[in-house]
Design an enzyme around this catalytic site. Structure first.
Site, PDB file in Angstrom:
ATOM      1  N   TYR A   1      11.253   8.522   0.957  1.00 58.71           N
ATOM      2  CA  TYR A   1      11.172   7.431  -0.017  1.00 58.71           C
ATOM      3  C   TYR A   1      11.845   7.730  -1.364  1.00 58.71           C
ATOM      4  O   TYR A   1      11.839   6.875  -2.251  1.00 58.71           O
ATOM      5  CB  TYR A   1       9.703   7.042  -0.241  1.00 58.71           C
ATOM      6  CG  TYR A   1       9.039   6.580   1.040  1.00 58.71           C
ATOM      7  CD1 TYR A   1       9.504   5.460   1.718  1.00 58.71           C
ATOM      8  CD2 TYR A   1       7.972   7.279   1.600  1.00 58.71           C
ATOM      9  CE1 TYR A   1       8.925   5.031   2.902  1.00 58.71           C
ATOM     10  CE2 TYR A   1       7.374   6.859   2.786  1.00 58.71           C
ATOM     11  CZ  TYR A   1       7.860   5.741   3.428  1.00 58.71           C
ATOM     12  OH  TYR A   1       7.290   5.320   4.605  1.00 58.71           O
TER      13      TYR A   1
ATOM     14  N   ARG B   1      13.226   4.355  12.538  1.00 59.36           N
ATOM     15  CA  ARG B   1      12.021   5.181  12.501  1.00 59.36           C
ATOM     16  C   ARG B   1      11.167   4.908  13.752  1.00 59.36           C
ATOM     17  O   ARG B   1      11.715   4.610  14.794  1.00 59.36           O
ATOM     18  CB  ARG B   1      11.279   4.913  11.192  1.00 59.36           C
ATOM     19  CG  ARG B   1      12.134   5.270   9.964  1.00 59.36           C
ATOM     20  CD  ARG B   1      11.406   5.021   8.669  1.00 59.36           C
ATOM     21  NE  ARG B   1      10.241   5.889   8.547  1.00 59.36           N
ATOM     22  CZ  ARG B   1       9.302   5.729   7.609  1.00 59.36           C
ATOM     23  NH1 ARG B   1       9.409   4.749   6.716  1.00 59.36           N
ATOM     24  NH2 ARG B   1       8.269   6.554   7.553  1.00 59.36           N
TER      25      ARG B   1
ATOM     26  N   ALA C   1       3.037  -0.936   4.838  1.00 65.25           N
ATOM     27  CA  ALA C   1       2.466  -0.917   6.203  1.00 65.25           C
ATOM     28  C   ALA C   1       1.995  -2.301   6.651  1.00 65.25           C
ATOM     29  O   ALA C   1       1.970  -2.596   7.859  1.00 65.25           O
ATOM     30  CB  ALA C   1       1.316   0.081   6.269  1.00 65.25           C
TER      31      ALA C   1
ATOM     32  N   ASN D   1       7.889  -5.826  -0.842  1.00 68.46           N
ATOM     33  CA  ASN D   1       7.845  -4.721   0.113  1.00 68.46           C
ATOM     34  C   ASN D   1       6.377  -4.623   0.551  1.00 68.46           C
ATOM     35  O   ASN D   1       5.560  -4.034  -0.146  1.00 68.46           O
ATOM     36  CB  ASN D   1       8.310  -3.413  -0.523  1.00 68.46           C
ATOM     37  CG  ASN D   1       8.320  -2.279   0.493  1.00 68.46           C
ATOM     38  OD1 ASN D   1       7.720  -2.391   1.562  1.00 68.46           O
ATOM     39  ND2 ASN D   1       8.987  -1.188   0.168  1.00 68.46           N
TER      40      ASN D   1
ATOM     41  N   HIS E   1      12.663  -3.018   2.327  1.00 70.79           N
ATOM     42  CA  HIS E   1      12.119  -1.722   2.741  1.00 70.79           C
ATOM     43  C   HIS E   1      13.019  -0.631   2.206  1.00 70.79           C
ATOM     44  O   HIS E   1      14.245  -0.706   2.343  1.00 70.79           O
ATOM     45  CB  HIS E   1      12.013  -1.634   4.267  1.00 70.79           C
ATOM     46  CG  HIS E   1      11.053  -2.637   4.792  1.00 70.79           C
ATOM     47  ND1 HIS E   1       9.694  -2.520   4.618  1.00 70.79           N
ATOM     48  CD2 HIS E   1      11.252  -3.817   5.428  1.00 70.79           C
ATOM     49  CE1 HIS E   1       9.105  -3.579   5.136  1.00 70.79           C
ATOM     50  NE2 HIS E   1      10.025  -4.379   5.624  1.00 70.79           N
TER      51      HIS E   1
ATOM     52  N   ARG F   1       4.959  12.029  -3.271  1.00 72.80           N
ATOM     53  CA  ARG F   1       4.935  12.605  -1.922  1.00 72.80           C
ATOM     54  C   ARG F   1       6.116  12.060  -1.115  1.00 72.80           C
ATOM     55  O   ARG F   1       6.677  11.010  -1.431  1.00 72.80           O
ATOM     56  CB  ARG F   1       3.625  12.232  -1.210  1.00 72.80           C
ATOM     57  CG  ARG F   1       2.370  12.774  -1.863  1.00 72.80           C
ATOM     58  CD  ARG F   1       1.919  14.103  -1.319  1.00 72.80           C
ATOM     59  NE  ARG F   1       1.767  14.072   0.142  1.00 72.80           N
ATOM     60  CZ  ARG F   1       2.149  15.052   0.939  1.00 72.80           C
ATOM     61  NH1 ARG F   1       2.730  16.124   0.456  1.00 72.80           N
ATOM     62  NH2 ARG F   1       1.955  14.954   2.245  1.00 72.80           N
TER      63      ARG F   1
ATOM     64  N   GLU G   1      12.267  -9.845   1.783  1.00 71.55           N
ATOM     65  CA  GLU G   1      11.525  -8.646   2.189  1.00 71.55           C
ATOM     66  C   GLU G   1      12.419  -7.430   1.961  1.00 71.55           C
ATOM     67  O   GLU G   1      13.611  -7.466   2.277  1.00 71.55           O
ATOM     68  CB  GLU G   1      11.202  -8.791   3.683  1.00 71.55           C
ATOM     69  CG  GLU G   1      10.542  -7.606   4.333  1.00 71.55           C
ATOM     70  CD  GLU G   1      10.458  -7.780   5.857  1.00 71.55           C
ATOM     71  OE1 GLU G   1      11.118  -8.698   6.418  1.00 71.55           O
ATOM     72  OE2 GLU G   1       9.756  -6.989   6.484  1.00 71.55           O
TER      73      GLU G   1
ATOM     74  N   PRO H   1       0.782  -1.226   0.000  1.00 67.22           N
ATOM     75  CA  PRO H   1       0.000   0.000   0.000  1.00 67.22           C
ATOM     76  C   PRO H   1       0.823   1.291   0.000  1.00 67.22           C
ATOM     77  O   PRO H   1       1.821   1.397   0.712  1.00 67.22           O
ATOM     78  CB  PRO H   1      -0.837  -0.107   1.272  1.00 67.22           C
ATOM     79  CG  PRO H   1      -0.235  -1.188   2.078  1.00 67.22           C
ATOM     80  CD  PRO H   1       0.454  -2.108   1.119  1.00 67.22           C
ATOM     81  N   ASN H   2       0.362   2.206  -0.817  1.00 63.93           N
ATOM     82  CA  ASN H   2       0.884   3.577  -0.947  1.00 63.93           C
ATOM     83  C   ASN H   2       2.183   3.669  -1.742  1.00 63.93           C
ATOM     84  O   ASN H   2       2.640   4.778  -2.034  1.00 63.93           O
ATOM     85  CB  ASN H   2       1.039   4.252   0.428  1.00 63.93           C
ATOM     86  CG  ASN H   2      -0.294   4.421   1.110  1.00 63.93           C
ATOM     87  OD1 ASN H   2      -1.213   4.956   0.510  1.00 63.93           O
ATOM     88  ND2 ASN H   2      -0.427   3.931   2.329  1.00 63.93           N
TER      89      ASN H   2
HETATM   90  O1  CA2 Z   1      10.461   1.723   3.925  1.00 60.38           O
HETATM   91  C1  CA2 Z   1       9.605   1.071   3.338  1.00 60.38           C
HETATM   92  O2  CA2 Z   1       9.762   0.618   2.206  1.00 60.38           O
HETATM   93  C2  CA2 Z   1       8.238   0.838   3.995  1.00 60.38           C
HETATM   94  O3  CA2 Z   1       7.833  -0.482   3.680  1.00 60.38           O
HETATM   95  C3  CA2 Z   1       7.298   1.858   3.394  1.00 60.38           C
HETATM   96  C4  CA2 Z   1       5.905   1.858   4.019  1.00 60.38           C
HETATM   97  C5  CA2 Z   1       6.006   1.920   5.541  1.00 60.38           C
HETATM   98  O4  CA2 Z   1       4.714   1.769   6.099  1.00 60.38           O
HETATM   99  C6  CA2 Z   1       6.920   0.852   6.099  1.00 60.38           C
HETATM  100  O5  CA2 Z   1       7.002   1.007   7.500  1.00 60.38           O
HETATM  101  C7  CA2 Z   1       8.303   0.956   5.497  1.00 60.38           C
HETATM  102  C8  CA2 Z   1       5.096   3.049   3.534  1.00 60.38           C
HETATM  103  C9  CA2 Z   1       4.980   3.163   2.059  1.00 60.38           C
HETATM  104  C10 CA2 Z   1       4.421   4.498   1.724  1.00 60.38           C
HETATM  105  O6  CA2 Z   1       4.923   4.887   0.485  1.00 60.38           O
HETATM  106  C11 CA2 Z   1       4.833   6.186   0.121  1.00 60.38           C
HETATM  107  C12 CA2 Z   1       5.569   6.567  -0.970  1.00 60.38           C
HETATM  108  C13 CA2 Z   1       5.538   7.864  -1.374  1.00 60.38           C
HETATM  109  C14 CA2 Z   1       4.755   8.776  -0.717  1.00 60.38           C
HETATM  110  C15 CA2 Z   1       4.006   8.401   0.365  1.00 60.38           C
HETATM  111  C16 CA2 Z   1       4.037   7.084   0.791  1.00 60.38           C
END
Ligand code: CA2
Length: 144
Positions: A22, A106, A76, A73, A99, A17, A97, A9-10
């Site tokens: 990221y 964090r 969340a 990946n 990240h 963003r 996996e 997700p996201n």
């Molecule tokens: O660091 C990572 O790759 C995470 O898997 C990213 C997740 C976060 O919940 C994990 O704890 C760590 C969040 C992905 C959100 O991705 C976005 C990308 C661009 C803008 C906003 C969110």
């Protein structure tokens, strides 16, 4: 050899963003980079992104018997899902996996991963390069 790369997700928001956490590149750019790297090694890639836990479970199940390795990946869902690691375990496909960020540096809740125990390795905090490292780990594992 075929590797399935799953983003949770996201991650479709990459490059749009939060570039400070990221990075500034998009999901399509990430997919192009991984596909070119693996293609150069003669390895087929397939990409999947979803914001929905059940859809990710369905995609992992669909990989049964036609995919050699999974890079995931779970975003969340890393910290909340039991269904995703259950699916990885059920299909028995070696998985790594990944990240983008260093989740250990964090918030406290990001240090918990329900997915790690069913993966052969976890790569954190290496941004896009982490996906390449994950592919390399799986390629070496499968060549053994
Ligand atoms: O660091 C990572 O790759 C995470 O898997 C990213 C997740 C976060 O919940 C994990 O704890 C760590 C969040 C992905 C959100 O991705 C976005 C990308 C661009 C803008 C906003 C969110």
């Amino acid at each position: 050899m075929k590797i399935l790369i799953i983003n949770g997700p996201n991650l479709n928001m990459l490059g749009i963003r939060e570039p400070d956490i990221y990075g500034a590149a998009t999901l399509s750019q990430l997919e192009k980079m991984v596909s070119e790297y693996c293609g150069g090694l003669g390895i087929e890639t397939e990409f999947y992104q979803s914001n929905h836990e059940g859809d990710i479970v369905d995609r992992i199940q669909a990989a049964y018997l036609n995919t050699d390795a999974i890079v995931i990946n779970p975003a969340a869902y890393t910290h909340t899902s039991v269904a995703i690691p259950d699916a990885i375990k059920a299909v028995g496909i070696p998985a790594v996996e990944v990240h983008l960020s260093d989740v250990d540096k964090r918030e406290e809740f990001r240090r918990i991963s329900y997915v790690s125990p069913v993966c052969i390795a976890t790569v954190k905090g290496k941004h896009f390069k982490g996906y390449i490292e994950a592919c390399d780990i799986l390629i070496k594992h499968l060549e053994k």
